[in-house]
Structure formats: structure tokens, C-alpha cells
Enzyme design. Structure first.
Site, short mmCIF file in Angstrom:
data_model
loop_
_atom_site.label_atom_id
_atom_site.label_comp_id
_atom_site.label_asym_id
_atom_site.label_seq_id
_atom_site.Cartn_x
_atom_site.Cartn_y
_atom_site.Cartn_z
N ARG A 48 -17.40 27.60 25.42
CA ARG A 48 -18.59 28.36 26.27
C ARG A 48 -18.98 27.25 27.57
O ARG A 48 -19.21 27.98 28.62
CB ARG A 48 -19.71 28.34 25.13
N TYR A 96 -26.51 48.80 43.38
CA TYR A 96 -25.64 48.97 42.14
C TYR A 96 -26.61 49.44 41.03
O TYR A 96 -27.61 48.76 40.90
CB TYR A 96 -24.80 47.90 41.58
N ASP A 167 -23.54 40.79 46.84
CA ASP A 167 -22.57 41.25 45.84
C ASP A 167 -21.31 41.75 46.82
O ASP A 167 -21.44 42.66 47.62
CB ASP A 167 -23.50 42.35 45.10
N LYS A 192 -13.45 44.97 39.07
CA LYS A 192 -12.99 46.06 40.01
C LYS A 192 -11.89 45.23 40.90
O LYS A 192 -10.93 45.21 40.38
CB LYS A 192 -14.06 46.25 41.25
C1 LIG Z 1 -19.61 47.38 38.61
C2 LIG Z 1 -20.34 46.77 39.52
C3 LIG Z 1 -21.43 45.80 38.93
C4 LIG Z 1 -21.32 45.39 37.51
O1 LIG Z 1 -20.44 44.56 37.14
P1 LIG Z 1 -19.75 44.93 35.78
O2 LIG Z 1 -18.44 44.24 35.52
O3 LIG Z 1 -19.72 46.59 35.35
O4 LIG Z 1 -20.64 44.62 34.77
C5 LIG Z 1 -22.10 45.16 39.92
N1 LIG Z 1 -22.10 45.42 41.45
C6 LIG Z 1 -21.25 46.35 41.86
C7 LIG Z 1 -21.22 46.49 43.22
C8 LIG Z 1 -20.52 47.05 40.79
O5 LIG Z 1 -19.72 47.90 41.48
#
Ligand SMILES: *Cc1c(COP(=O)(O)O)cnc(C)c1O
Length: 413
Positions: A48, A96, A167, A192
Site C-alpha cells: 500500500r 468532469y 486534469d 483513458k
Molecule cells: C474518466 C475521467 C476522470 C475519472 O477517472 P476514473 O478513472 O474514471 O475514476 C477524471 N477526469 C476526466 C477528465 C475523465 O475523463
């Protein structure tokens, strides 16, 4: 030696195994590590807190983002959660959905305060910054309309007292490097583009400085939101092809955009690479490419929208993005379904808006697929109008005919 990002992503951890000289780094699944001797811990003791496979991915992502080091988390949302601190957070009004929900919920619990503003509006941003936030959250391009904000300008305006977070999920470090533009921290949903194969849910938080990184790593261990070694291994495997994947994603997206942009059934395409996109100039300045995400409005009524989506073979109807496979999403009933009708309208998410995540298939197949589905939906639309004319014994309403669907197009914005 400073190397190209594509090279760095291929080489992540390659030839680093001192025990057997394995070319690809091993996967350390072990939850714990022995002490070398009494009261003599090794580098790792418990997974962890730290794990070689996970730490390698953190270092690789930090190298790509020009940061000090990265904390790998169990999801993009836990990466966002890791950052949720401070008296006041200023976040984008169109961030998001999961981030919006997390910030709002932590506010409701009294953990901190949050204001959501349109960061592209200088007056609104100045007003929000005058409240002296502890943390400024930036997300660019936005979802689903791909609005771009000027990271360098916003970070400069916020000043050094504010922790600036970006982000960078929609572009990946190949197309945008927020730390070089003044941000202190970059957040990714590695689910992603970073992993790119739609088979891991994960996140990363990359800090510019050692101090910030150590605070984040401490908190990740404290809360237990660190990512699993196996997920880190798979993500590192995906990361190796990031350069070529992104190149193909963008090339395909540009061609698909060009095709849709001239199609009579398409009301409008929202892609930062188009000169008529409201924030095209900022995107051209701060990005190394326009990405592979875009949205568009279809000039057809709802039943034909369904026909269009159902007739697609190579665009699967699913949420998420950034995988090698192409996806289509209807934000109003999927990613943004939790929003009220009024909020949807305010965000510009109309009933006819569709979002594409363009994959790396052969682009001619993608265009042929879209072309066929558009033709099928047009046939359905004409047939629907004829049936209506016969059954109501009157002229079809303007809303049923694609030839006169300007009014419908307006529902898009
Ligand atoms: C998908 C996404 C998230 C969240 O991520 P997860 O892996 O689904 O928890 C945060 N910001 C953006 C821009 C995203 O596309």
C-alpha cells in the site's frame, strides 16, 4: 539527454531488472517485503505504501509530464480525491461529472468550500480568485464541448499562493504538458489514453516538486487509494505505445471531423482543431495537437438519432474514452444524465449532441461506417415524416423533416 516523449514512453522501465536482466520489468504482486535484518527495512515493506511495479509507472509518467514524481492511484476519481484539500477550491463549471460530484459532496460534508466558475470568462475567474482559494482546478479541453482554457494565463493570474492542478486526461502528456505552463500538479485518469486499451481503471497524480509529491504519497498511503501492482503493470504495457497511438488517434479524428463537418445532416462539429471553434487559438498555442475527442449535433429528431447510433458498426455505444477502439456517447442520457434539464441547457449539452472517441482503426472504415449510419437514419427520418403525414392527414411538422430541421439544431446549443 532529453528525449522525445514517445521514446520515453516506450522505454519505461525497460532493461532495469538487475536480478535476471529481463528486458520487460517484472511484476511484483507481493503485498509485503521481508526485512533484511532485525530493525533493518529494505526499500519496500508493504505494497500500500510502496511497490516497485507501481512506482515505476509513477516515475515514467512524471518523466513524460516533466514532473518530480507521480503517485499512482486506484482510479482517476481517487486521484482527484487525493487533491481535495484547502479551504476553498475553484473548479470549472464544466469539469468532469465525477469531479463535480466529489467536490460538491466534500463541500456538503463541510470538508472545504468550492466555487464553480467559467474559467474562460476573465471577470468570473478574477472574482473567484479574489476569494483567495487554496486550490485551483483546471480541466482542458472540457467534456463534451471541448472548450479550451489558457493554462499559462490562468496559472499566472492565480499566483504562487494557490496550488494549480490540471486534469490532463483528454490529451495525455504527448499533446499537452501543463507543468511547463505553470501548473503545480497534473492529474490523469490513466483509464483513458495512458493505458489506452479499456482494460484498467486507474489514476495518477504527478507533482512538480519533491515536497508536493511527498505530501501526496503520504496521503495516498494514509487513505489506501494507491493503485494495484497488476493494474500498474498493465498500464505500463499500454503506455509503451502512447506515442504511436496518439498520432493515429489524432490523424483519424481530423479526417472524421472533416467528413462530418461537410455533411448536410450535421449541424455543427465541436473540435478545437476547427477554425470556427471558439477556443481554437488557445488550443493551437498550448497543445501539440488537437486530440481525438469531439462532439457534434445531428440534424435529426430523437428516433433518427437512435437509428444512427444503432446502425454504427465500428463505434460502440459506451462511456469512457481514449481506448484503441472507437466509441460513441450520447452525453444527455449517459455521461451527463445526472444533470437537470436546466443544467444541461446551461452547459450546452443538447438532446442532439453526440460525442466520439475516435480510435485507431483504419480511418476509411470509420468514415464508411458513419456514412452508412447517416444514410440509414435519413431514410428512417423520411419514412417517419411520410407515416406522420398519412396518419395525421396534414403536412409533416417542420421538426420531422431533416430538410427543415434548423429548429432542432438549436436544441443542440
Ligand atoms: C474518466 C475521467 C476522470 C475519472 O477517472 P476514473 O478513472 O474514471 O475514476 C477524471 N477526469 C476526466 C477528465 C475523465 O475523463
Amino acid at each position: 539527454m532529453t528525449s522525445n516523449k514517445a521514446t520515453l514512453s516506450v522505454r519505461a522501465g525497460i532493461d532495469s531488472d538487475s536480478q535476471y536482466g529481463s528486458v520487460t520489468p517484472p511484476l511484483y504482486l507481493s503485498s509485503n517485503f521481508t526485512f533484511e535484518d532485525f530493525a533493518k527495512p529494505r526499500k519496500y515493506d508493504y505494497s500500500r505504501s510502496g511497490n516497485p511495479t507501481r512506482d515505476m509507472l509513477g516515475k515514467a509518467l512524471a518523466e513524460l509530464e516533466n514532473g518530480y514524481d507521480g503517485v499512482i492511484t486506484s482510479s482517476g476519481m481517487s486521484a482527484v480525491y487525493l487533491l481535495s484539500k484547502g479551504d476553498l477550491i475553484v473548479a470549472p463549471h464544466d469539469c468532469y461529472g465525477g469531479s463535480y460530484r466529489l467536490f460538491s459532496s466534500l463541500k456538503d460534508k463541510g470538508i472545504f468550500d468550492v466555487v464553480f466558475v467559467d474559467q474562460g470568462d476573465p471577470v468570473a475567474l478574477t472574482t473567484a480568485l479574489a476569494l483567495k482559494p487554496r486550490l485551483l482546478w483546471i480541466e482542458t479541453p472540457s467534456n463534451p464541448l471541448l472548450r479550451v482554457v489558457d493554462i499559462a494565463k490562468i496559472c499566472q493570474q492565480a499566483g504562487s499562493d494557490v496550488i494549480k492542478v490540471t486534469d490532463n486526461t483528454f490529451l495525455s502528456p504527448i499533446l499537452q504538458q501543463p507543468l511547463d505552463l505553470g501548473a503545480d500538479i497534473v492529474v490523469h485518469s490513466t483509464t483513458k489514453y495512458i493505458n489506452g486499451h479499456s482494460d484498467v481503471v486507474g489514476g495518477a497524480v504527478i507533482a512538480k516538486t519533491k515536497t508536493l509529491h511527498e505530501q501526496l504519497a503520504w496521503w495516498a498511503n494514509c487513505t489506501g487509494i494507491t493503485g494495484s501492482p497488476f493494474d500498474s503493470f498493465i498500464t505500463t504495457r499500454g503506455l509503451r505505445t502512447l506515442g504511436v497511438r496518439i498520432r493515429q488517434h489524432v490523424e483519424n479524428a481530423e479526417q472524421v471531423v472533416d467528413y462530418l463537418n461537410q455533411h448536410p445532416l450535421i449541424e455543427r462539429v465541436f473540435y478545437p482543431g476547427l477554425k470556427d471553434h471558439p477556443t481554437h487559438d488557445i488550443a493551437a498555442k498550448q497543445q501539440n495537437g488537437f486530440g481525438a475527442m469531439f462532439s457534434f449535433c445531428l440534424n435529426l429528431d430523437k428516433s433518427c438519432l437512435k437509428a444512427f447510433v444503432n446502425n454504427l458498426e465500428y463505434f460502440s455505444l459506451a462511456e469512457s474514452l481514449g481506448g484503441v477502439e472507437s466509441l460513441i456517447c450520447h452525453p444527455a442520457t449517459m455521461t451527463h444524465a445526472a444533470m437537470s434539464l436546466e443544467a444541461l441547457k446551461k452547459a450546452g449539452v443538447g438532446a442532439n449532441l453526440l460525442r466520439l472517441s475516435v480510435g485507431i482503426e483504419d480511418v476509411n472504415d470509420l468514415i464508411k461506417d458513419l456514412d452508412n449510419a447517416l444514410q440509414q437514419s435519413r431514410l428512417e427520418s423520411v419514412a417517419g415524416a411520410q407515416v406522420k403525414a398519412l396518419t395525421t392527414d396534414s403536412q409533416p411538422s417542420s421538426h420531422d423533416s431533416p430538410a427543415d430541421s434548423k429548429a432542432l439544431g438549436e436544441a443542440c446549443l
